[in-house]
Design a protein around this motif. Structure first.
Motif, PDB file in Angstrom:
ATOM      1  N   LEU A   1       0.828  -1.208   0.000  1.00  0.00           N
ATOM      2  CA  LEU A   1       0.000   0.000   0.000  1.00  0.00           C
ATOM      3  C   LEU A   1       0.863   1.259   0.000  1.00  0.00           C
ATOM      4  O   LEU A   1       0.535   2.247  -0.670  1.00  0.00           O
ATOM      5  CB  LEU A   1      -0.941   0.004   1.199  1.00  0.00           C
ATOM      6  N   ASP A   2       1.972   1.241   0.736  1.00  0.00           N
ATOM      7  CA  ASP A   2       2.880   2.380   0.726  1.00  0.00           C
ATOM      8  C   ASP A   2       3.502   2.594  -0.648  1.00  0.00           C
ATOM      9  O   ASP A   2       3.659   3.734  -1.101  1.00  0.00           O
ATOM     10  CB  ASP A   2       3.980   2.198   1.775  1.00  0.00           C
ATOM     11  N   VAL A   3       3.843   1.499  -1.310  1.00  0.00           N
ATOM     12  CA  VAL A   3       4.395   1.602  -2.663  1.00  0.00           C
ATOM     13  C   VAL A   3       3.349   2.194  -3.611  1.00  0.00           C
ATOM     14  O   VAL A   3       3.661   3.035  -4.456  1.00  0.00           O
ATOM     15  CB  VAL A   3       4.898   0.225  -3.154  1.00  0.00           C
ATOM     16  N   LEU A   4       2.094   1.775  -3.475  1.00  0.00           N
ATOM     17  CA  LEU A   4       1.026   2.337  -4.309  1.00  0.00           C
ATOM     18  C   LEU A   4       0.870   3.834  -4.079  1.00  0.00           C
ATOM     19  O   LEU A   4       0.692   4.600  -5.031  1.00  0.00           O
ATOM     20  CB  LEU A   4      -0.306   1.644  -4.022  1.00  0.00           C
ATOM     21  N   CYS A   5       0.926   4.254  -2.828  1.00  0.00           N
ATOM     22  CA  CYS A   5       0.788   5.693  -2.523  1.00  0.00           C
ATOM     23  C   CYS A   5       1.900   6.510  -3.175  1.00  0.00           C
ATOM     24  O   CYS A   5       1.630   7.539  -3.795  1.00  0.00           O
ATOM     25  CB  CYS A   5       0.815   5.921  -1.020  1.00  0.00           C
ATOM     26  N   THR A   6       3.124   6.048  -3.010  1.00  0.00           N
ATOM     27  CA  THR A   6       4.241   6.833  -3.538  1.00  0.00           C
ATOM     28  C   THR A   6       4.325   6.772  -5.060  1.00  0.00           C
ATOM     29  O   THR A   6       4.627   7.780  -5.699  1.00  0.00           O
ATOM     30  CB  THR A   6       5.578   6.371  -2.928  1.00  0.00           C
ATOM     31  N   THR A   7       4.040   5.619  -5.657  1.00  0.00           N
ATOM     32  CA  THR A   7       4.134   5.540  -7.117  1.00  0.00           C
ATOM     33  C   THR A   7       2.981   6.248  -7.815  1.00  0.00           C
ATOM     34  O   THR A   7       3.065   6.500  -9.017  1.00  0.00           O
ATOM     35  CB  THR A   7       4.200   4.081  -7.613  1.00  0.00           C
ATOM     36  N   SER A   8       1.929   6.569  -7.091  1.00  0.00           N
ATOM     37  CA  SER A   8       0.843   7.314  -7.729  1.00  0.00           C
ATOM     38  C   SER A   8       1.141   8.813  -7.782  1.00  0.00           C
ATOM     39  O   SER A   8       0.557   9.520  -8.599  1.00  0.00           O
ATOM     40  CB  SER A   8      -0.483   7.069  -7.008  1.00  0.00           C
ATOM     41  N   THR A   9       2.051   9.298  -6.958  1.00  0.00           N
ATOM     42  CA  THR A   9       2.313  10.740  -6.926  1.00  0.00           C
ATOM     43  C   THR A   9       3.729  11.132  -7.334  1.00  0.00           C
ATOM     44  O   THR A   9       3.914  12.127  -8.023  1.00  0.00           O
ATOM     45  CB  THR A   9       2.054  11.298  -5.508  1.00  0.00           C
ATOM     46  N   ILE A  10       4.722  10.371  -6.935  1.00  0.00           N
ATOM     47  CA  ILE A  10       6.118  10.772  -7.125  1.00  0.00           C
ATOM     48  C   ILE A  10       6.539  10.886  -8.594  1.00  0.00           C
ATOM     49  O   ILE A  10       7.208  11.852  -8.956  1.00  0.00           O
ATOM     50  CB  ILE A  10       7.069   9.826  -6.355  1.00  0.00           C
ATOM     51  N   PRO A  11       6.180   9.945  -9.488  1.00  0.00           N
ATOM     52  CA  PRO A  11       6.639  10.104 -10.887  1.00  0.00           C
ATOM     53  C   PRO A  11       6.166  11.411 -11.530  1.00  0.00           C
ATOM     54  O   PRO A  11       6.957  12.083 -12.212  1.00  0.00           O
ATOM     55  CB  PRO A  11       6.032   8.890 -11.600  1.00  0.00           C
ATOM     56  N   ASN A  12       4.912  11.795 -11.299  1.00  0.00           N
ATOM     57  CA  ASN A  12       4.425  13.044 -11.873  1.00  0.00           C
ATOM     58  C   ASN A  12       5.106  14.242 -11.217  1.00  0.00           C
ATOM     59  O   ASN A  12       5.407  15.235 -11.881  1.00  0.00           O
ATOM     60  CB  ASN A  12       2.906  13.148 -11.714  1.00  0.00           C
ATOM     61  N   MET A  13       5.354  14.153  -9.926  1.00  0.00           N
ATOM     62  CA  MET A  13       6.044  15.241  -9.235  1.00  0.00           C
ATOM     63  C   MET A  13       7.447  15.431  -9.807  1.00  0.00           C
ATOM     64  O   MET A  13       7.887  16.550 -10.063  1.00  0.00           O
ATOM     65  CB  MET A  13       6.117  14.958  -7.742  1.00  0.00           C
ATOM     66  N   LEU A  14       8.175  14.334 -10.019  1.00  0.00           N
ATOM     67  CA  LEU A  14       9.521  14.428 -10.582  1.00  0.00           C
ATOM     68  C   LEU A  14       9.493  14.943 -12.017  1.00  0.00           C
ATOM     69  O   LEU A  14      10.356  15.738 -12.416  1.00  0.00           O
ATOM     70  CB  LEU A  14      10.209  13.072 -10.516  1.00  0.00           C
ATOM     71  N   ALA A  15       8.523  14.490 -12.802  1.00  0.00           N
ATOM     72  CA  ALA A  15       8.403  14.967 -14.180  1.00  0.00           C
ATOM     73  C   ALA A  15       8.126  16.467 -14.201  1.00  0.00           C
ATOM     74  O   ALA A  15       8.697  17.198 -15.013  1.00  0.00           O
ATOM     75  CB  ALA A  15       7.305  14.209 -14.912  1.00  0.00           C
ATOM     76  N   ASN A  16       7.265  16.938 -13.314  1.00  0.00           N
ATOM     77  CA  ASN A  16       6.968  18.369 -13.240  1.00  0.00           C
ATOM     78  C   ASN A  16       8.160  19.167 -12.713  1.00  0.00           C
ATOM     79  O   ASN A  16       8.343  20.324 -13.067  1.00  0.00           O
ATOM     80  CB  ASN A  16       5.748  18.630 -12.371  1.00  0.00           C
TER      81      ASN A  16
ATOM     82  N   SER B   1      10.479  19.672 -15.715  1.00  0.00           N
ATOM     83  CA  SER B   1       9.841  20.137 -16.942  1.00  0.00           C
ATOM     84  C   SER B   1       9.442  21.606 -16.820  1.00  0.00           C
ATOM     85  O   SER B   1       9.198  22.117 -15.732  1.00  0.00           O
ATOM     86  CB  SER B   1       8.599  19.291 -17.212  1.00  0.00           C
ATOM     87  N   LYS B   2       9.354  22.273 -17.980  1.00  0.00           N
ATOM     88  CA  LYS B   2       8.871  23.653 -17.977  1.00  0.00           C
ATOM     89  C   LYS B   2       7.347  23.690 -17.845  1.00  0.00           C
ATOM     90  O   LYS B   2       6.796  24.567 -17.214  1.00  0.00           O
ATOM     91  CB  LYS B   2       9.285  24.356 -19.269  1.00  0.00           C
ATOM     92  N   HIS B   3       6.677  22.712 -18.471  1.00  0.00           N
ATOM     93  CA  HIS B   3       5.220  22.646 -18.434  1.00  0.00           C
ATOM     94  C   HIS B   3       4.789  21.711 -17.317  1.00  0.00           C
ATOM     95  O   HIS B   3       4.904  20.501 -17.430  1.00  0.00           O
ATOM     96  CB  HIS B   3       4.670  22.162 -19.783  1.00  0.00           C
ATOM     97  N   LYS B   4       4.318  22.280 -16.250  1.00  0.00           N
ATOM     98  CA  LYS B   4       3.933  21.502 -15.070  1.00  0.00           C
ATOM     99  C   LYS B   4       2.443  21.185 -15.156  1.00  0.00           C
ATOM    100  O   LYS B   4       1.613  21.955 -14.712  1.00  0.00           O
ATOM    101  CB  LYS B   4       4.271  22.271 -13.814  1.00  0.00           C
ATOM    102  N   VAL B   5       2.141  20.041 -15.771  1.00  0.00           N
ATOM    103  CA  VAL B   5       0.748  19.663 -16.013  1.00  0.00           C
ATOM    104  C   VAL B   5       0.523  18.214 -15.605  1.00  0.00           C
ATOM    105  O   VAL B   5       1.459  17.437 -15.458  1.00  0.00           O
ATOM    106  CB  VAL B   5       0.370  19.825 -17.509  1.00  0.00           C
ATOM    107  N   ILE B   6      -0.738  17.907 -15.454  1.00  0.00           N
ATOM    108  CA  ILE B   6      -1.181  16.527 -15.307  1.00  0.00           C
ATOM    109  C   ILE B   6      -2.408  16.383 -16.185  1.00  0.00           C
ATOM    110  O   ILE B   6      -3.277  17.270 -16.202  1.00  0.00           O
ATOM    111  CB  ILE B   6      -1.465  16.149 -13.839  1.00  0.00           C
ATOM    112  N   THR B   7      -2.478  15.319 -16.941  1.00  0.00           N
ATOM    113  CA  THR B   7      -3.611  15.124 -17.835  1.00  0.00           C
ATOM    114  C   THR B   7      -4.858  14.780 -17.029  1.00  0.00           C
ATOM    115  O   THR B   7      -4.778  14.398 -15.857  1.00  0.00           O
ATOM    116  CB  THR B   7      -3.329  13.995 -18.842  1.00  0.00           C
TER     117      THR B   7
END
Length: 164
Positions: free
Chosen positions: A11-26, A29-35
């Protein structure tokens, strides 16, 4: 105990993998978006994992109480079958609750700003962006959260005083 720790770790892995990749990408990146679809998936996974984790922690405290206070009866009370059943109930509740929250939140119409000043999608932020009437969503959010919190708290308290 190790069965429940494995569930908690997942469950902890699910929590972190749902948020951290997008946070790192933003972050890089210059364009801080989420689809839109990314927001739906992220909110569903995060909410399901957090709801299940909250109840799993309560279940783990009851498990430890039984192991300490009833060591001779522990194996009969907490058999593999009962552990699997309790974990299934926790996971089912988490995913059912998350399904309802996600579907009711994304049924709203968003007509004003569609920018979230955060790195992940949360229900309160999306309710604030909506131009629809969100009072029912807020009431249901409270109505589903209170029993979960109260039952977990009461089980913790009753377990610590030996009432269970």
């Amino acid at each position: 105990m190790y069965f429940f720790l494995g569930n908690l770790s997942f469950l902890d892995v699910l929590c972190t993998t749902s948020t951290i990749p997008n946070m790192l990408a933003n972050f890089f990146s210059k364009h801080k978006v989420i689809t839109f679809h990314g927001c739906v998936i992220q909110m569903f996974i995060f909410t399901a994992a957090m709801d299940a984790e909250f109840l799993l922690l309560t279940l783990m405290s009851i498990d430890r109480y039984l192991a300490i206070c009833n060591p001779l009866r522990y194996k009969t009370i907490m058999s593999k079958k009962s552990c699997y059943f309790m974990a299934a109930v926790v996971w089912t509740f988490g995913f059912c609750s998350s399904t309802y929250h996600t579907s009711s939140t994304f049924r709203l119409s968003f007509c004003s700003s569609n920018k979230i000043n955060h790195f992940f999608c949360e229900i309160p932020q999306l309710l604030a962006l909506s131009c629809s009437d969100t009072s029912i969503n807020e009431l249901v959010l409270i109505a589903l959260s209170l029993p979960t919190i109260l039952s977990s708290t009461l089980l913790h308290i009753s377990g610590s005083f030996g009432v269970i």
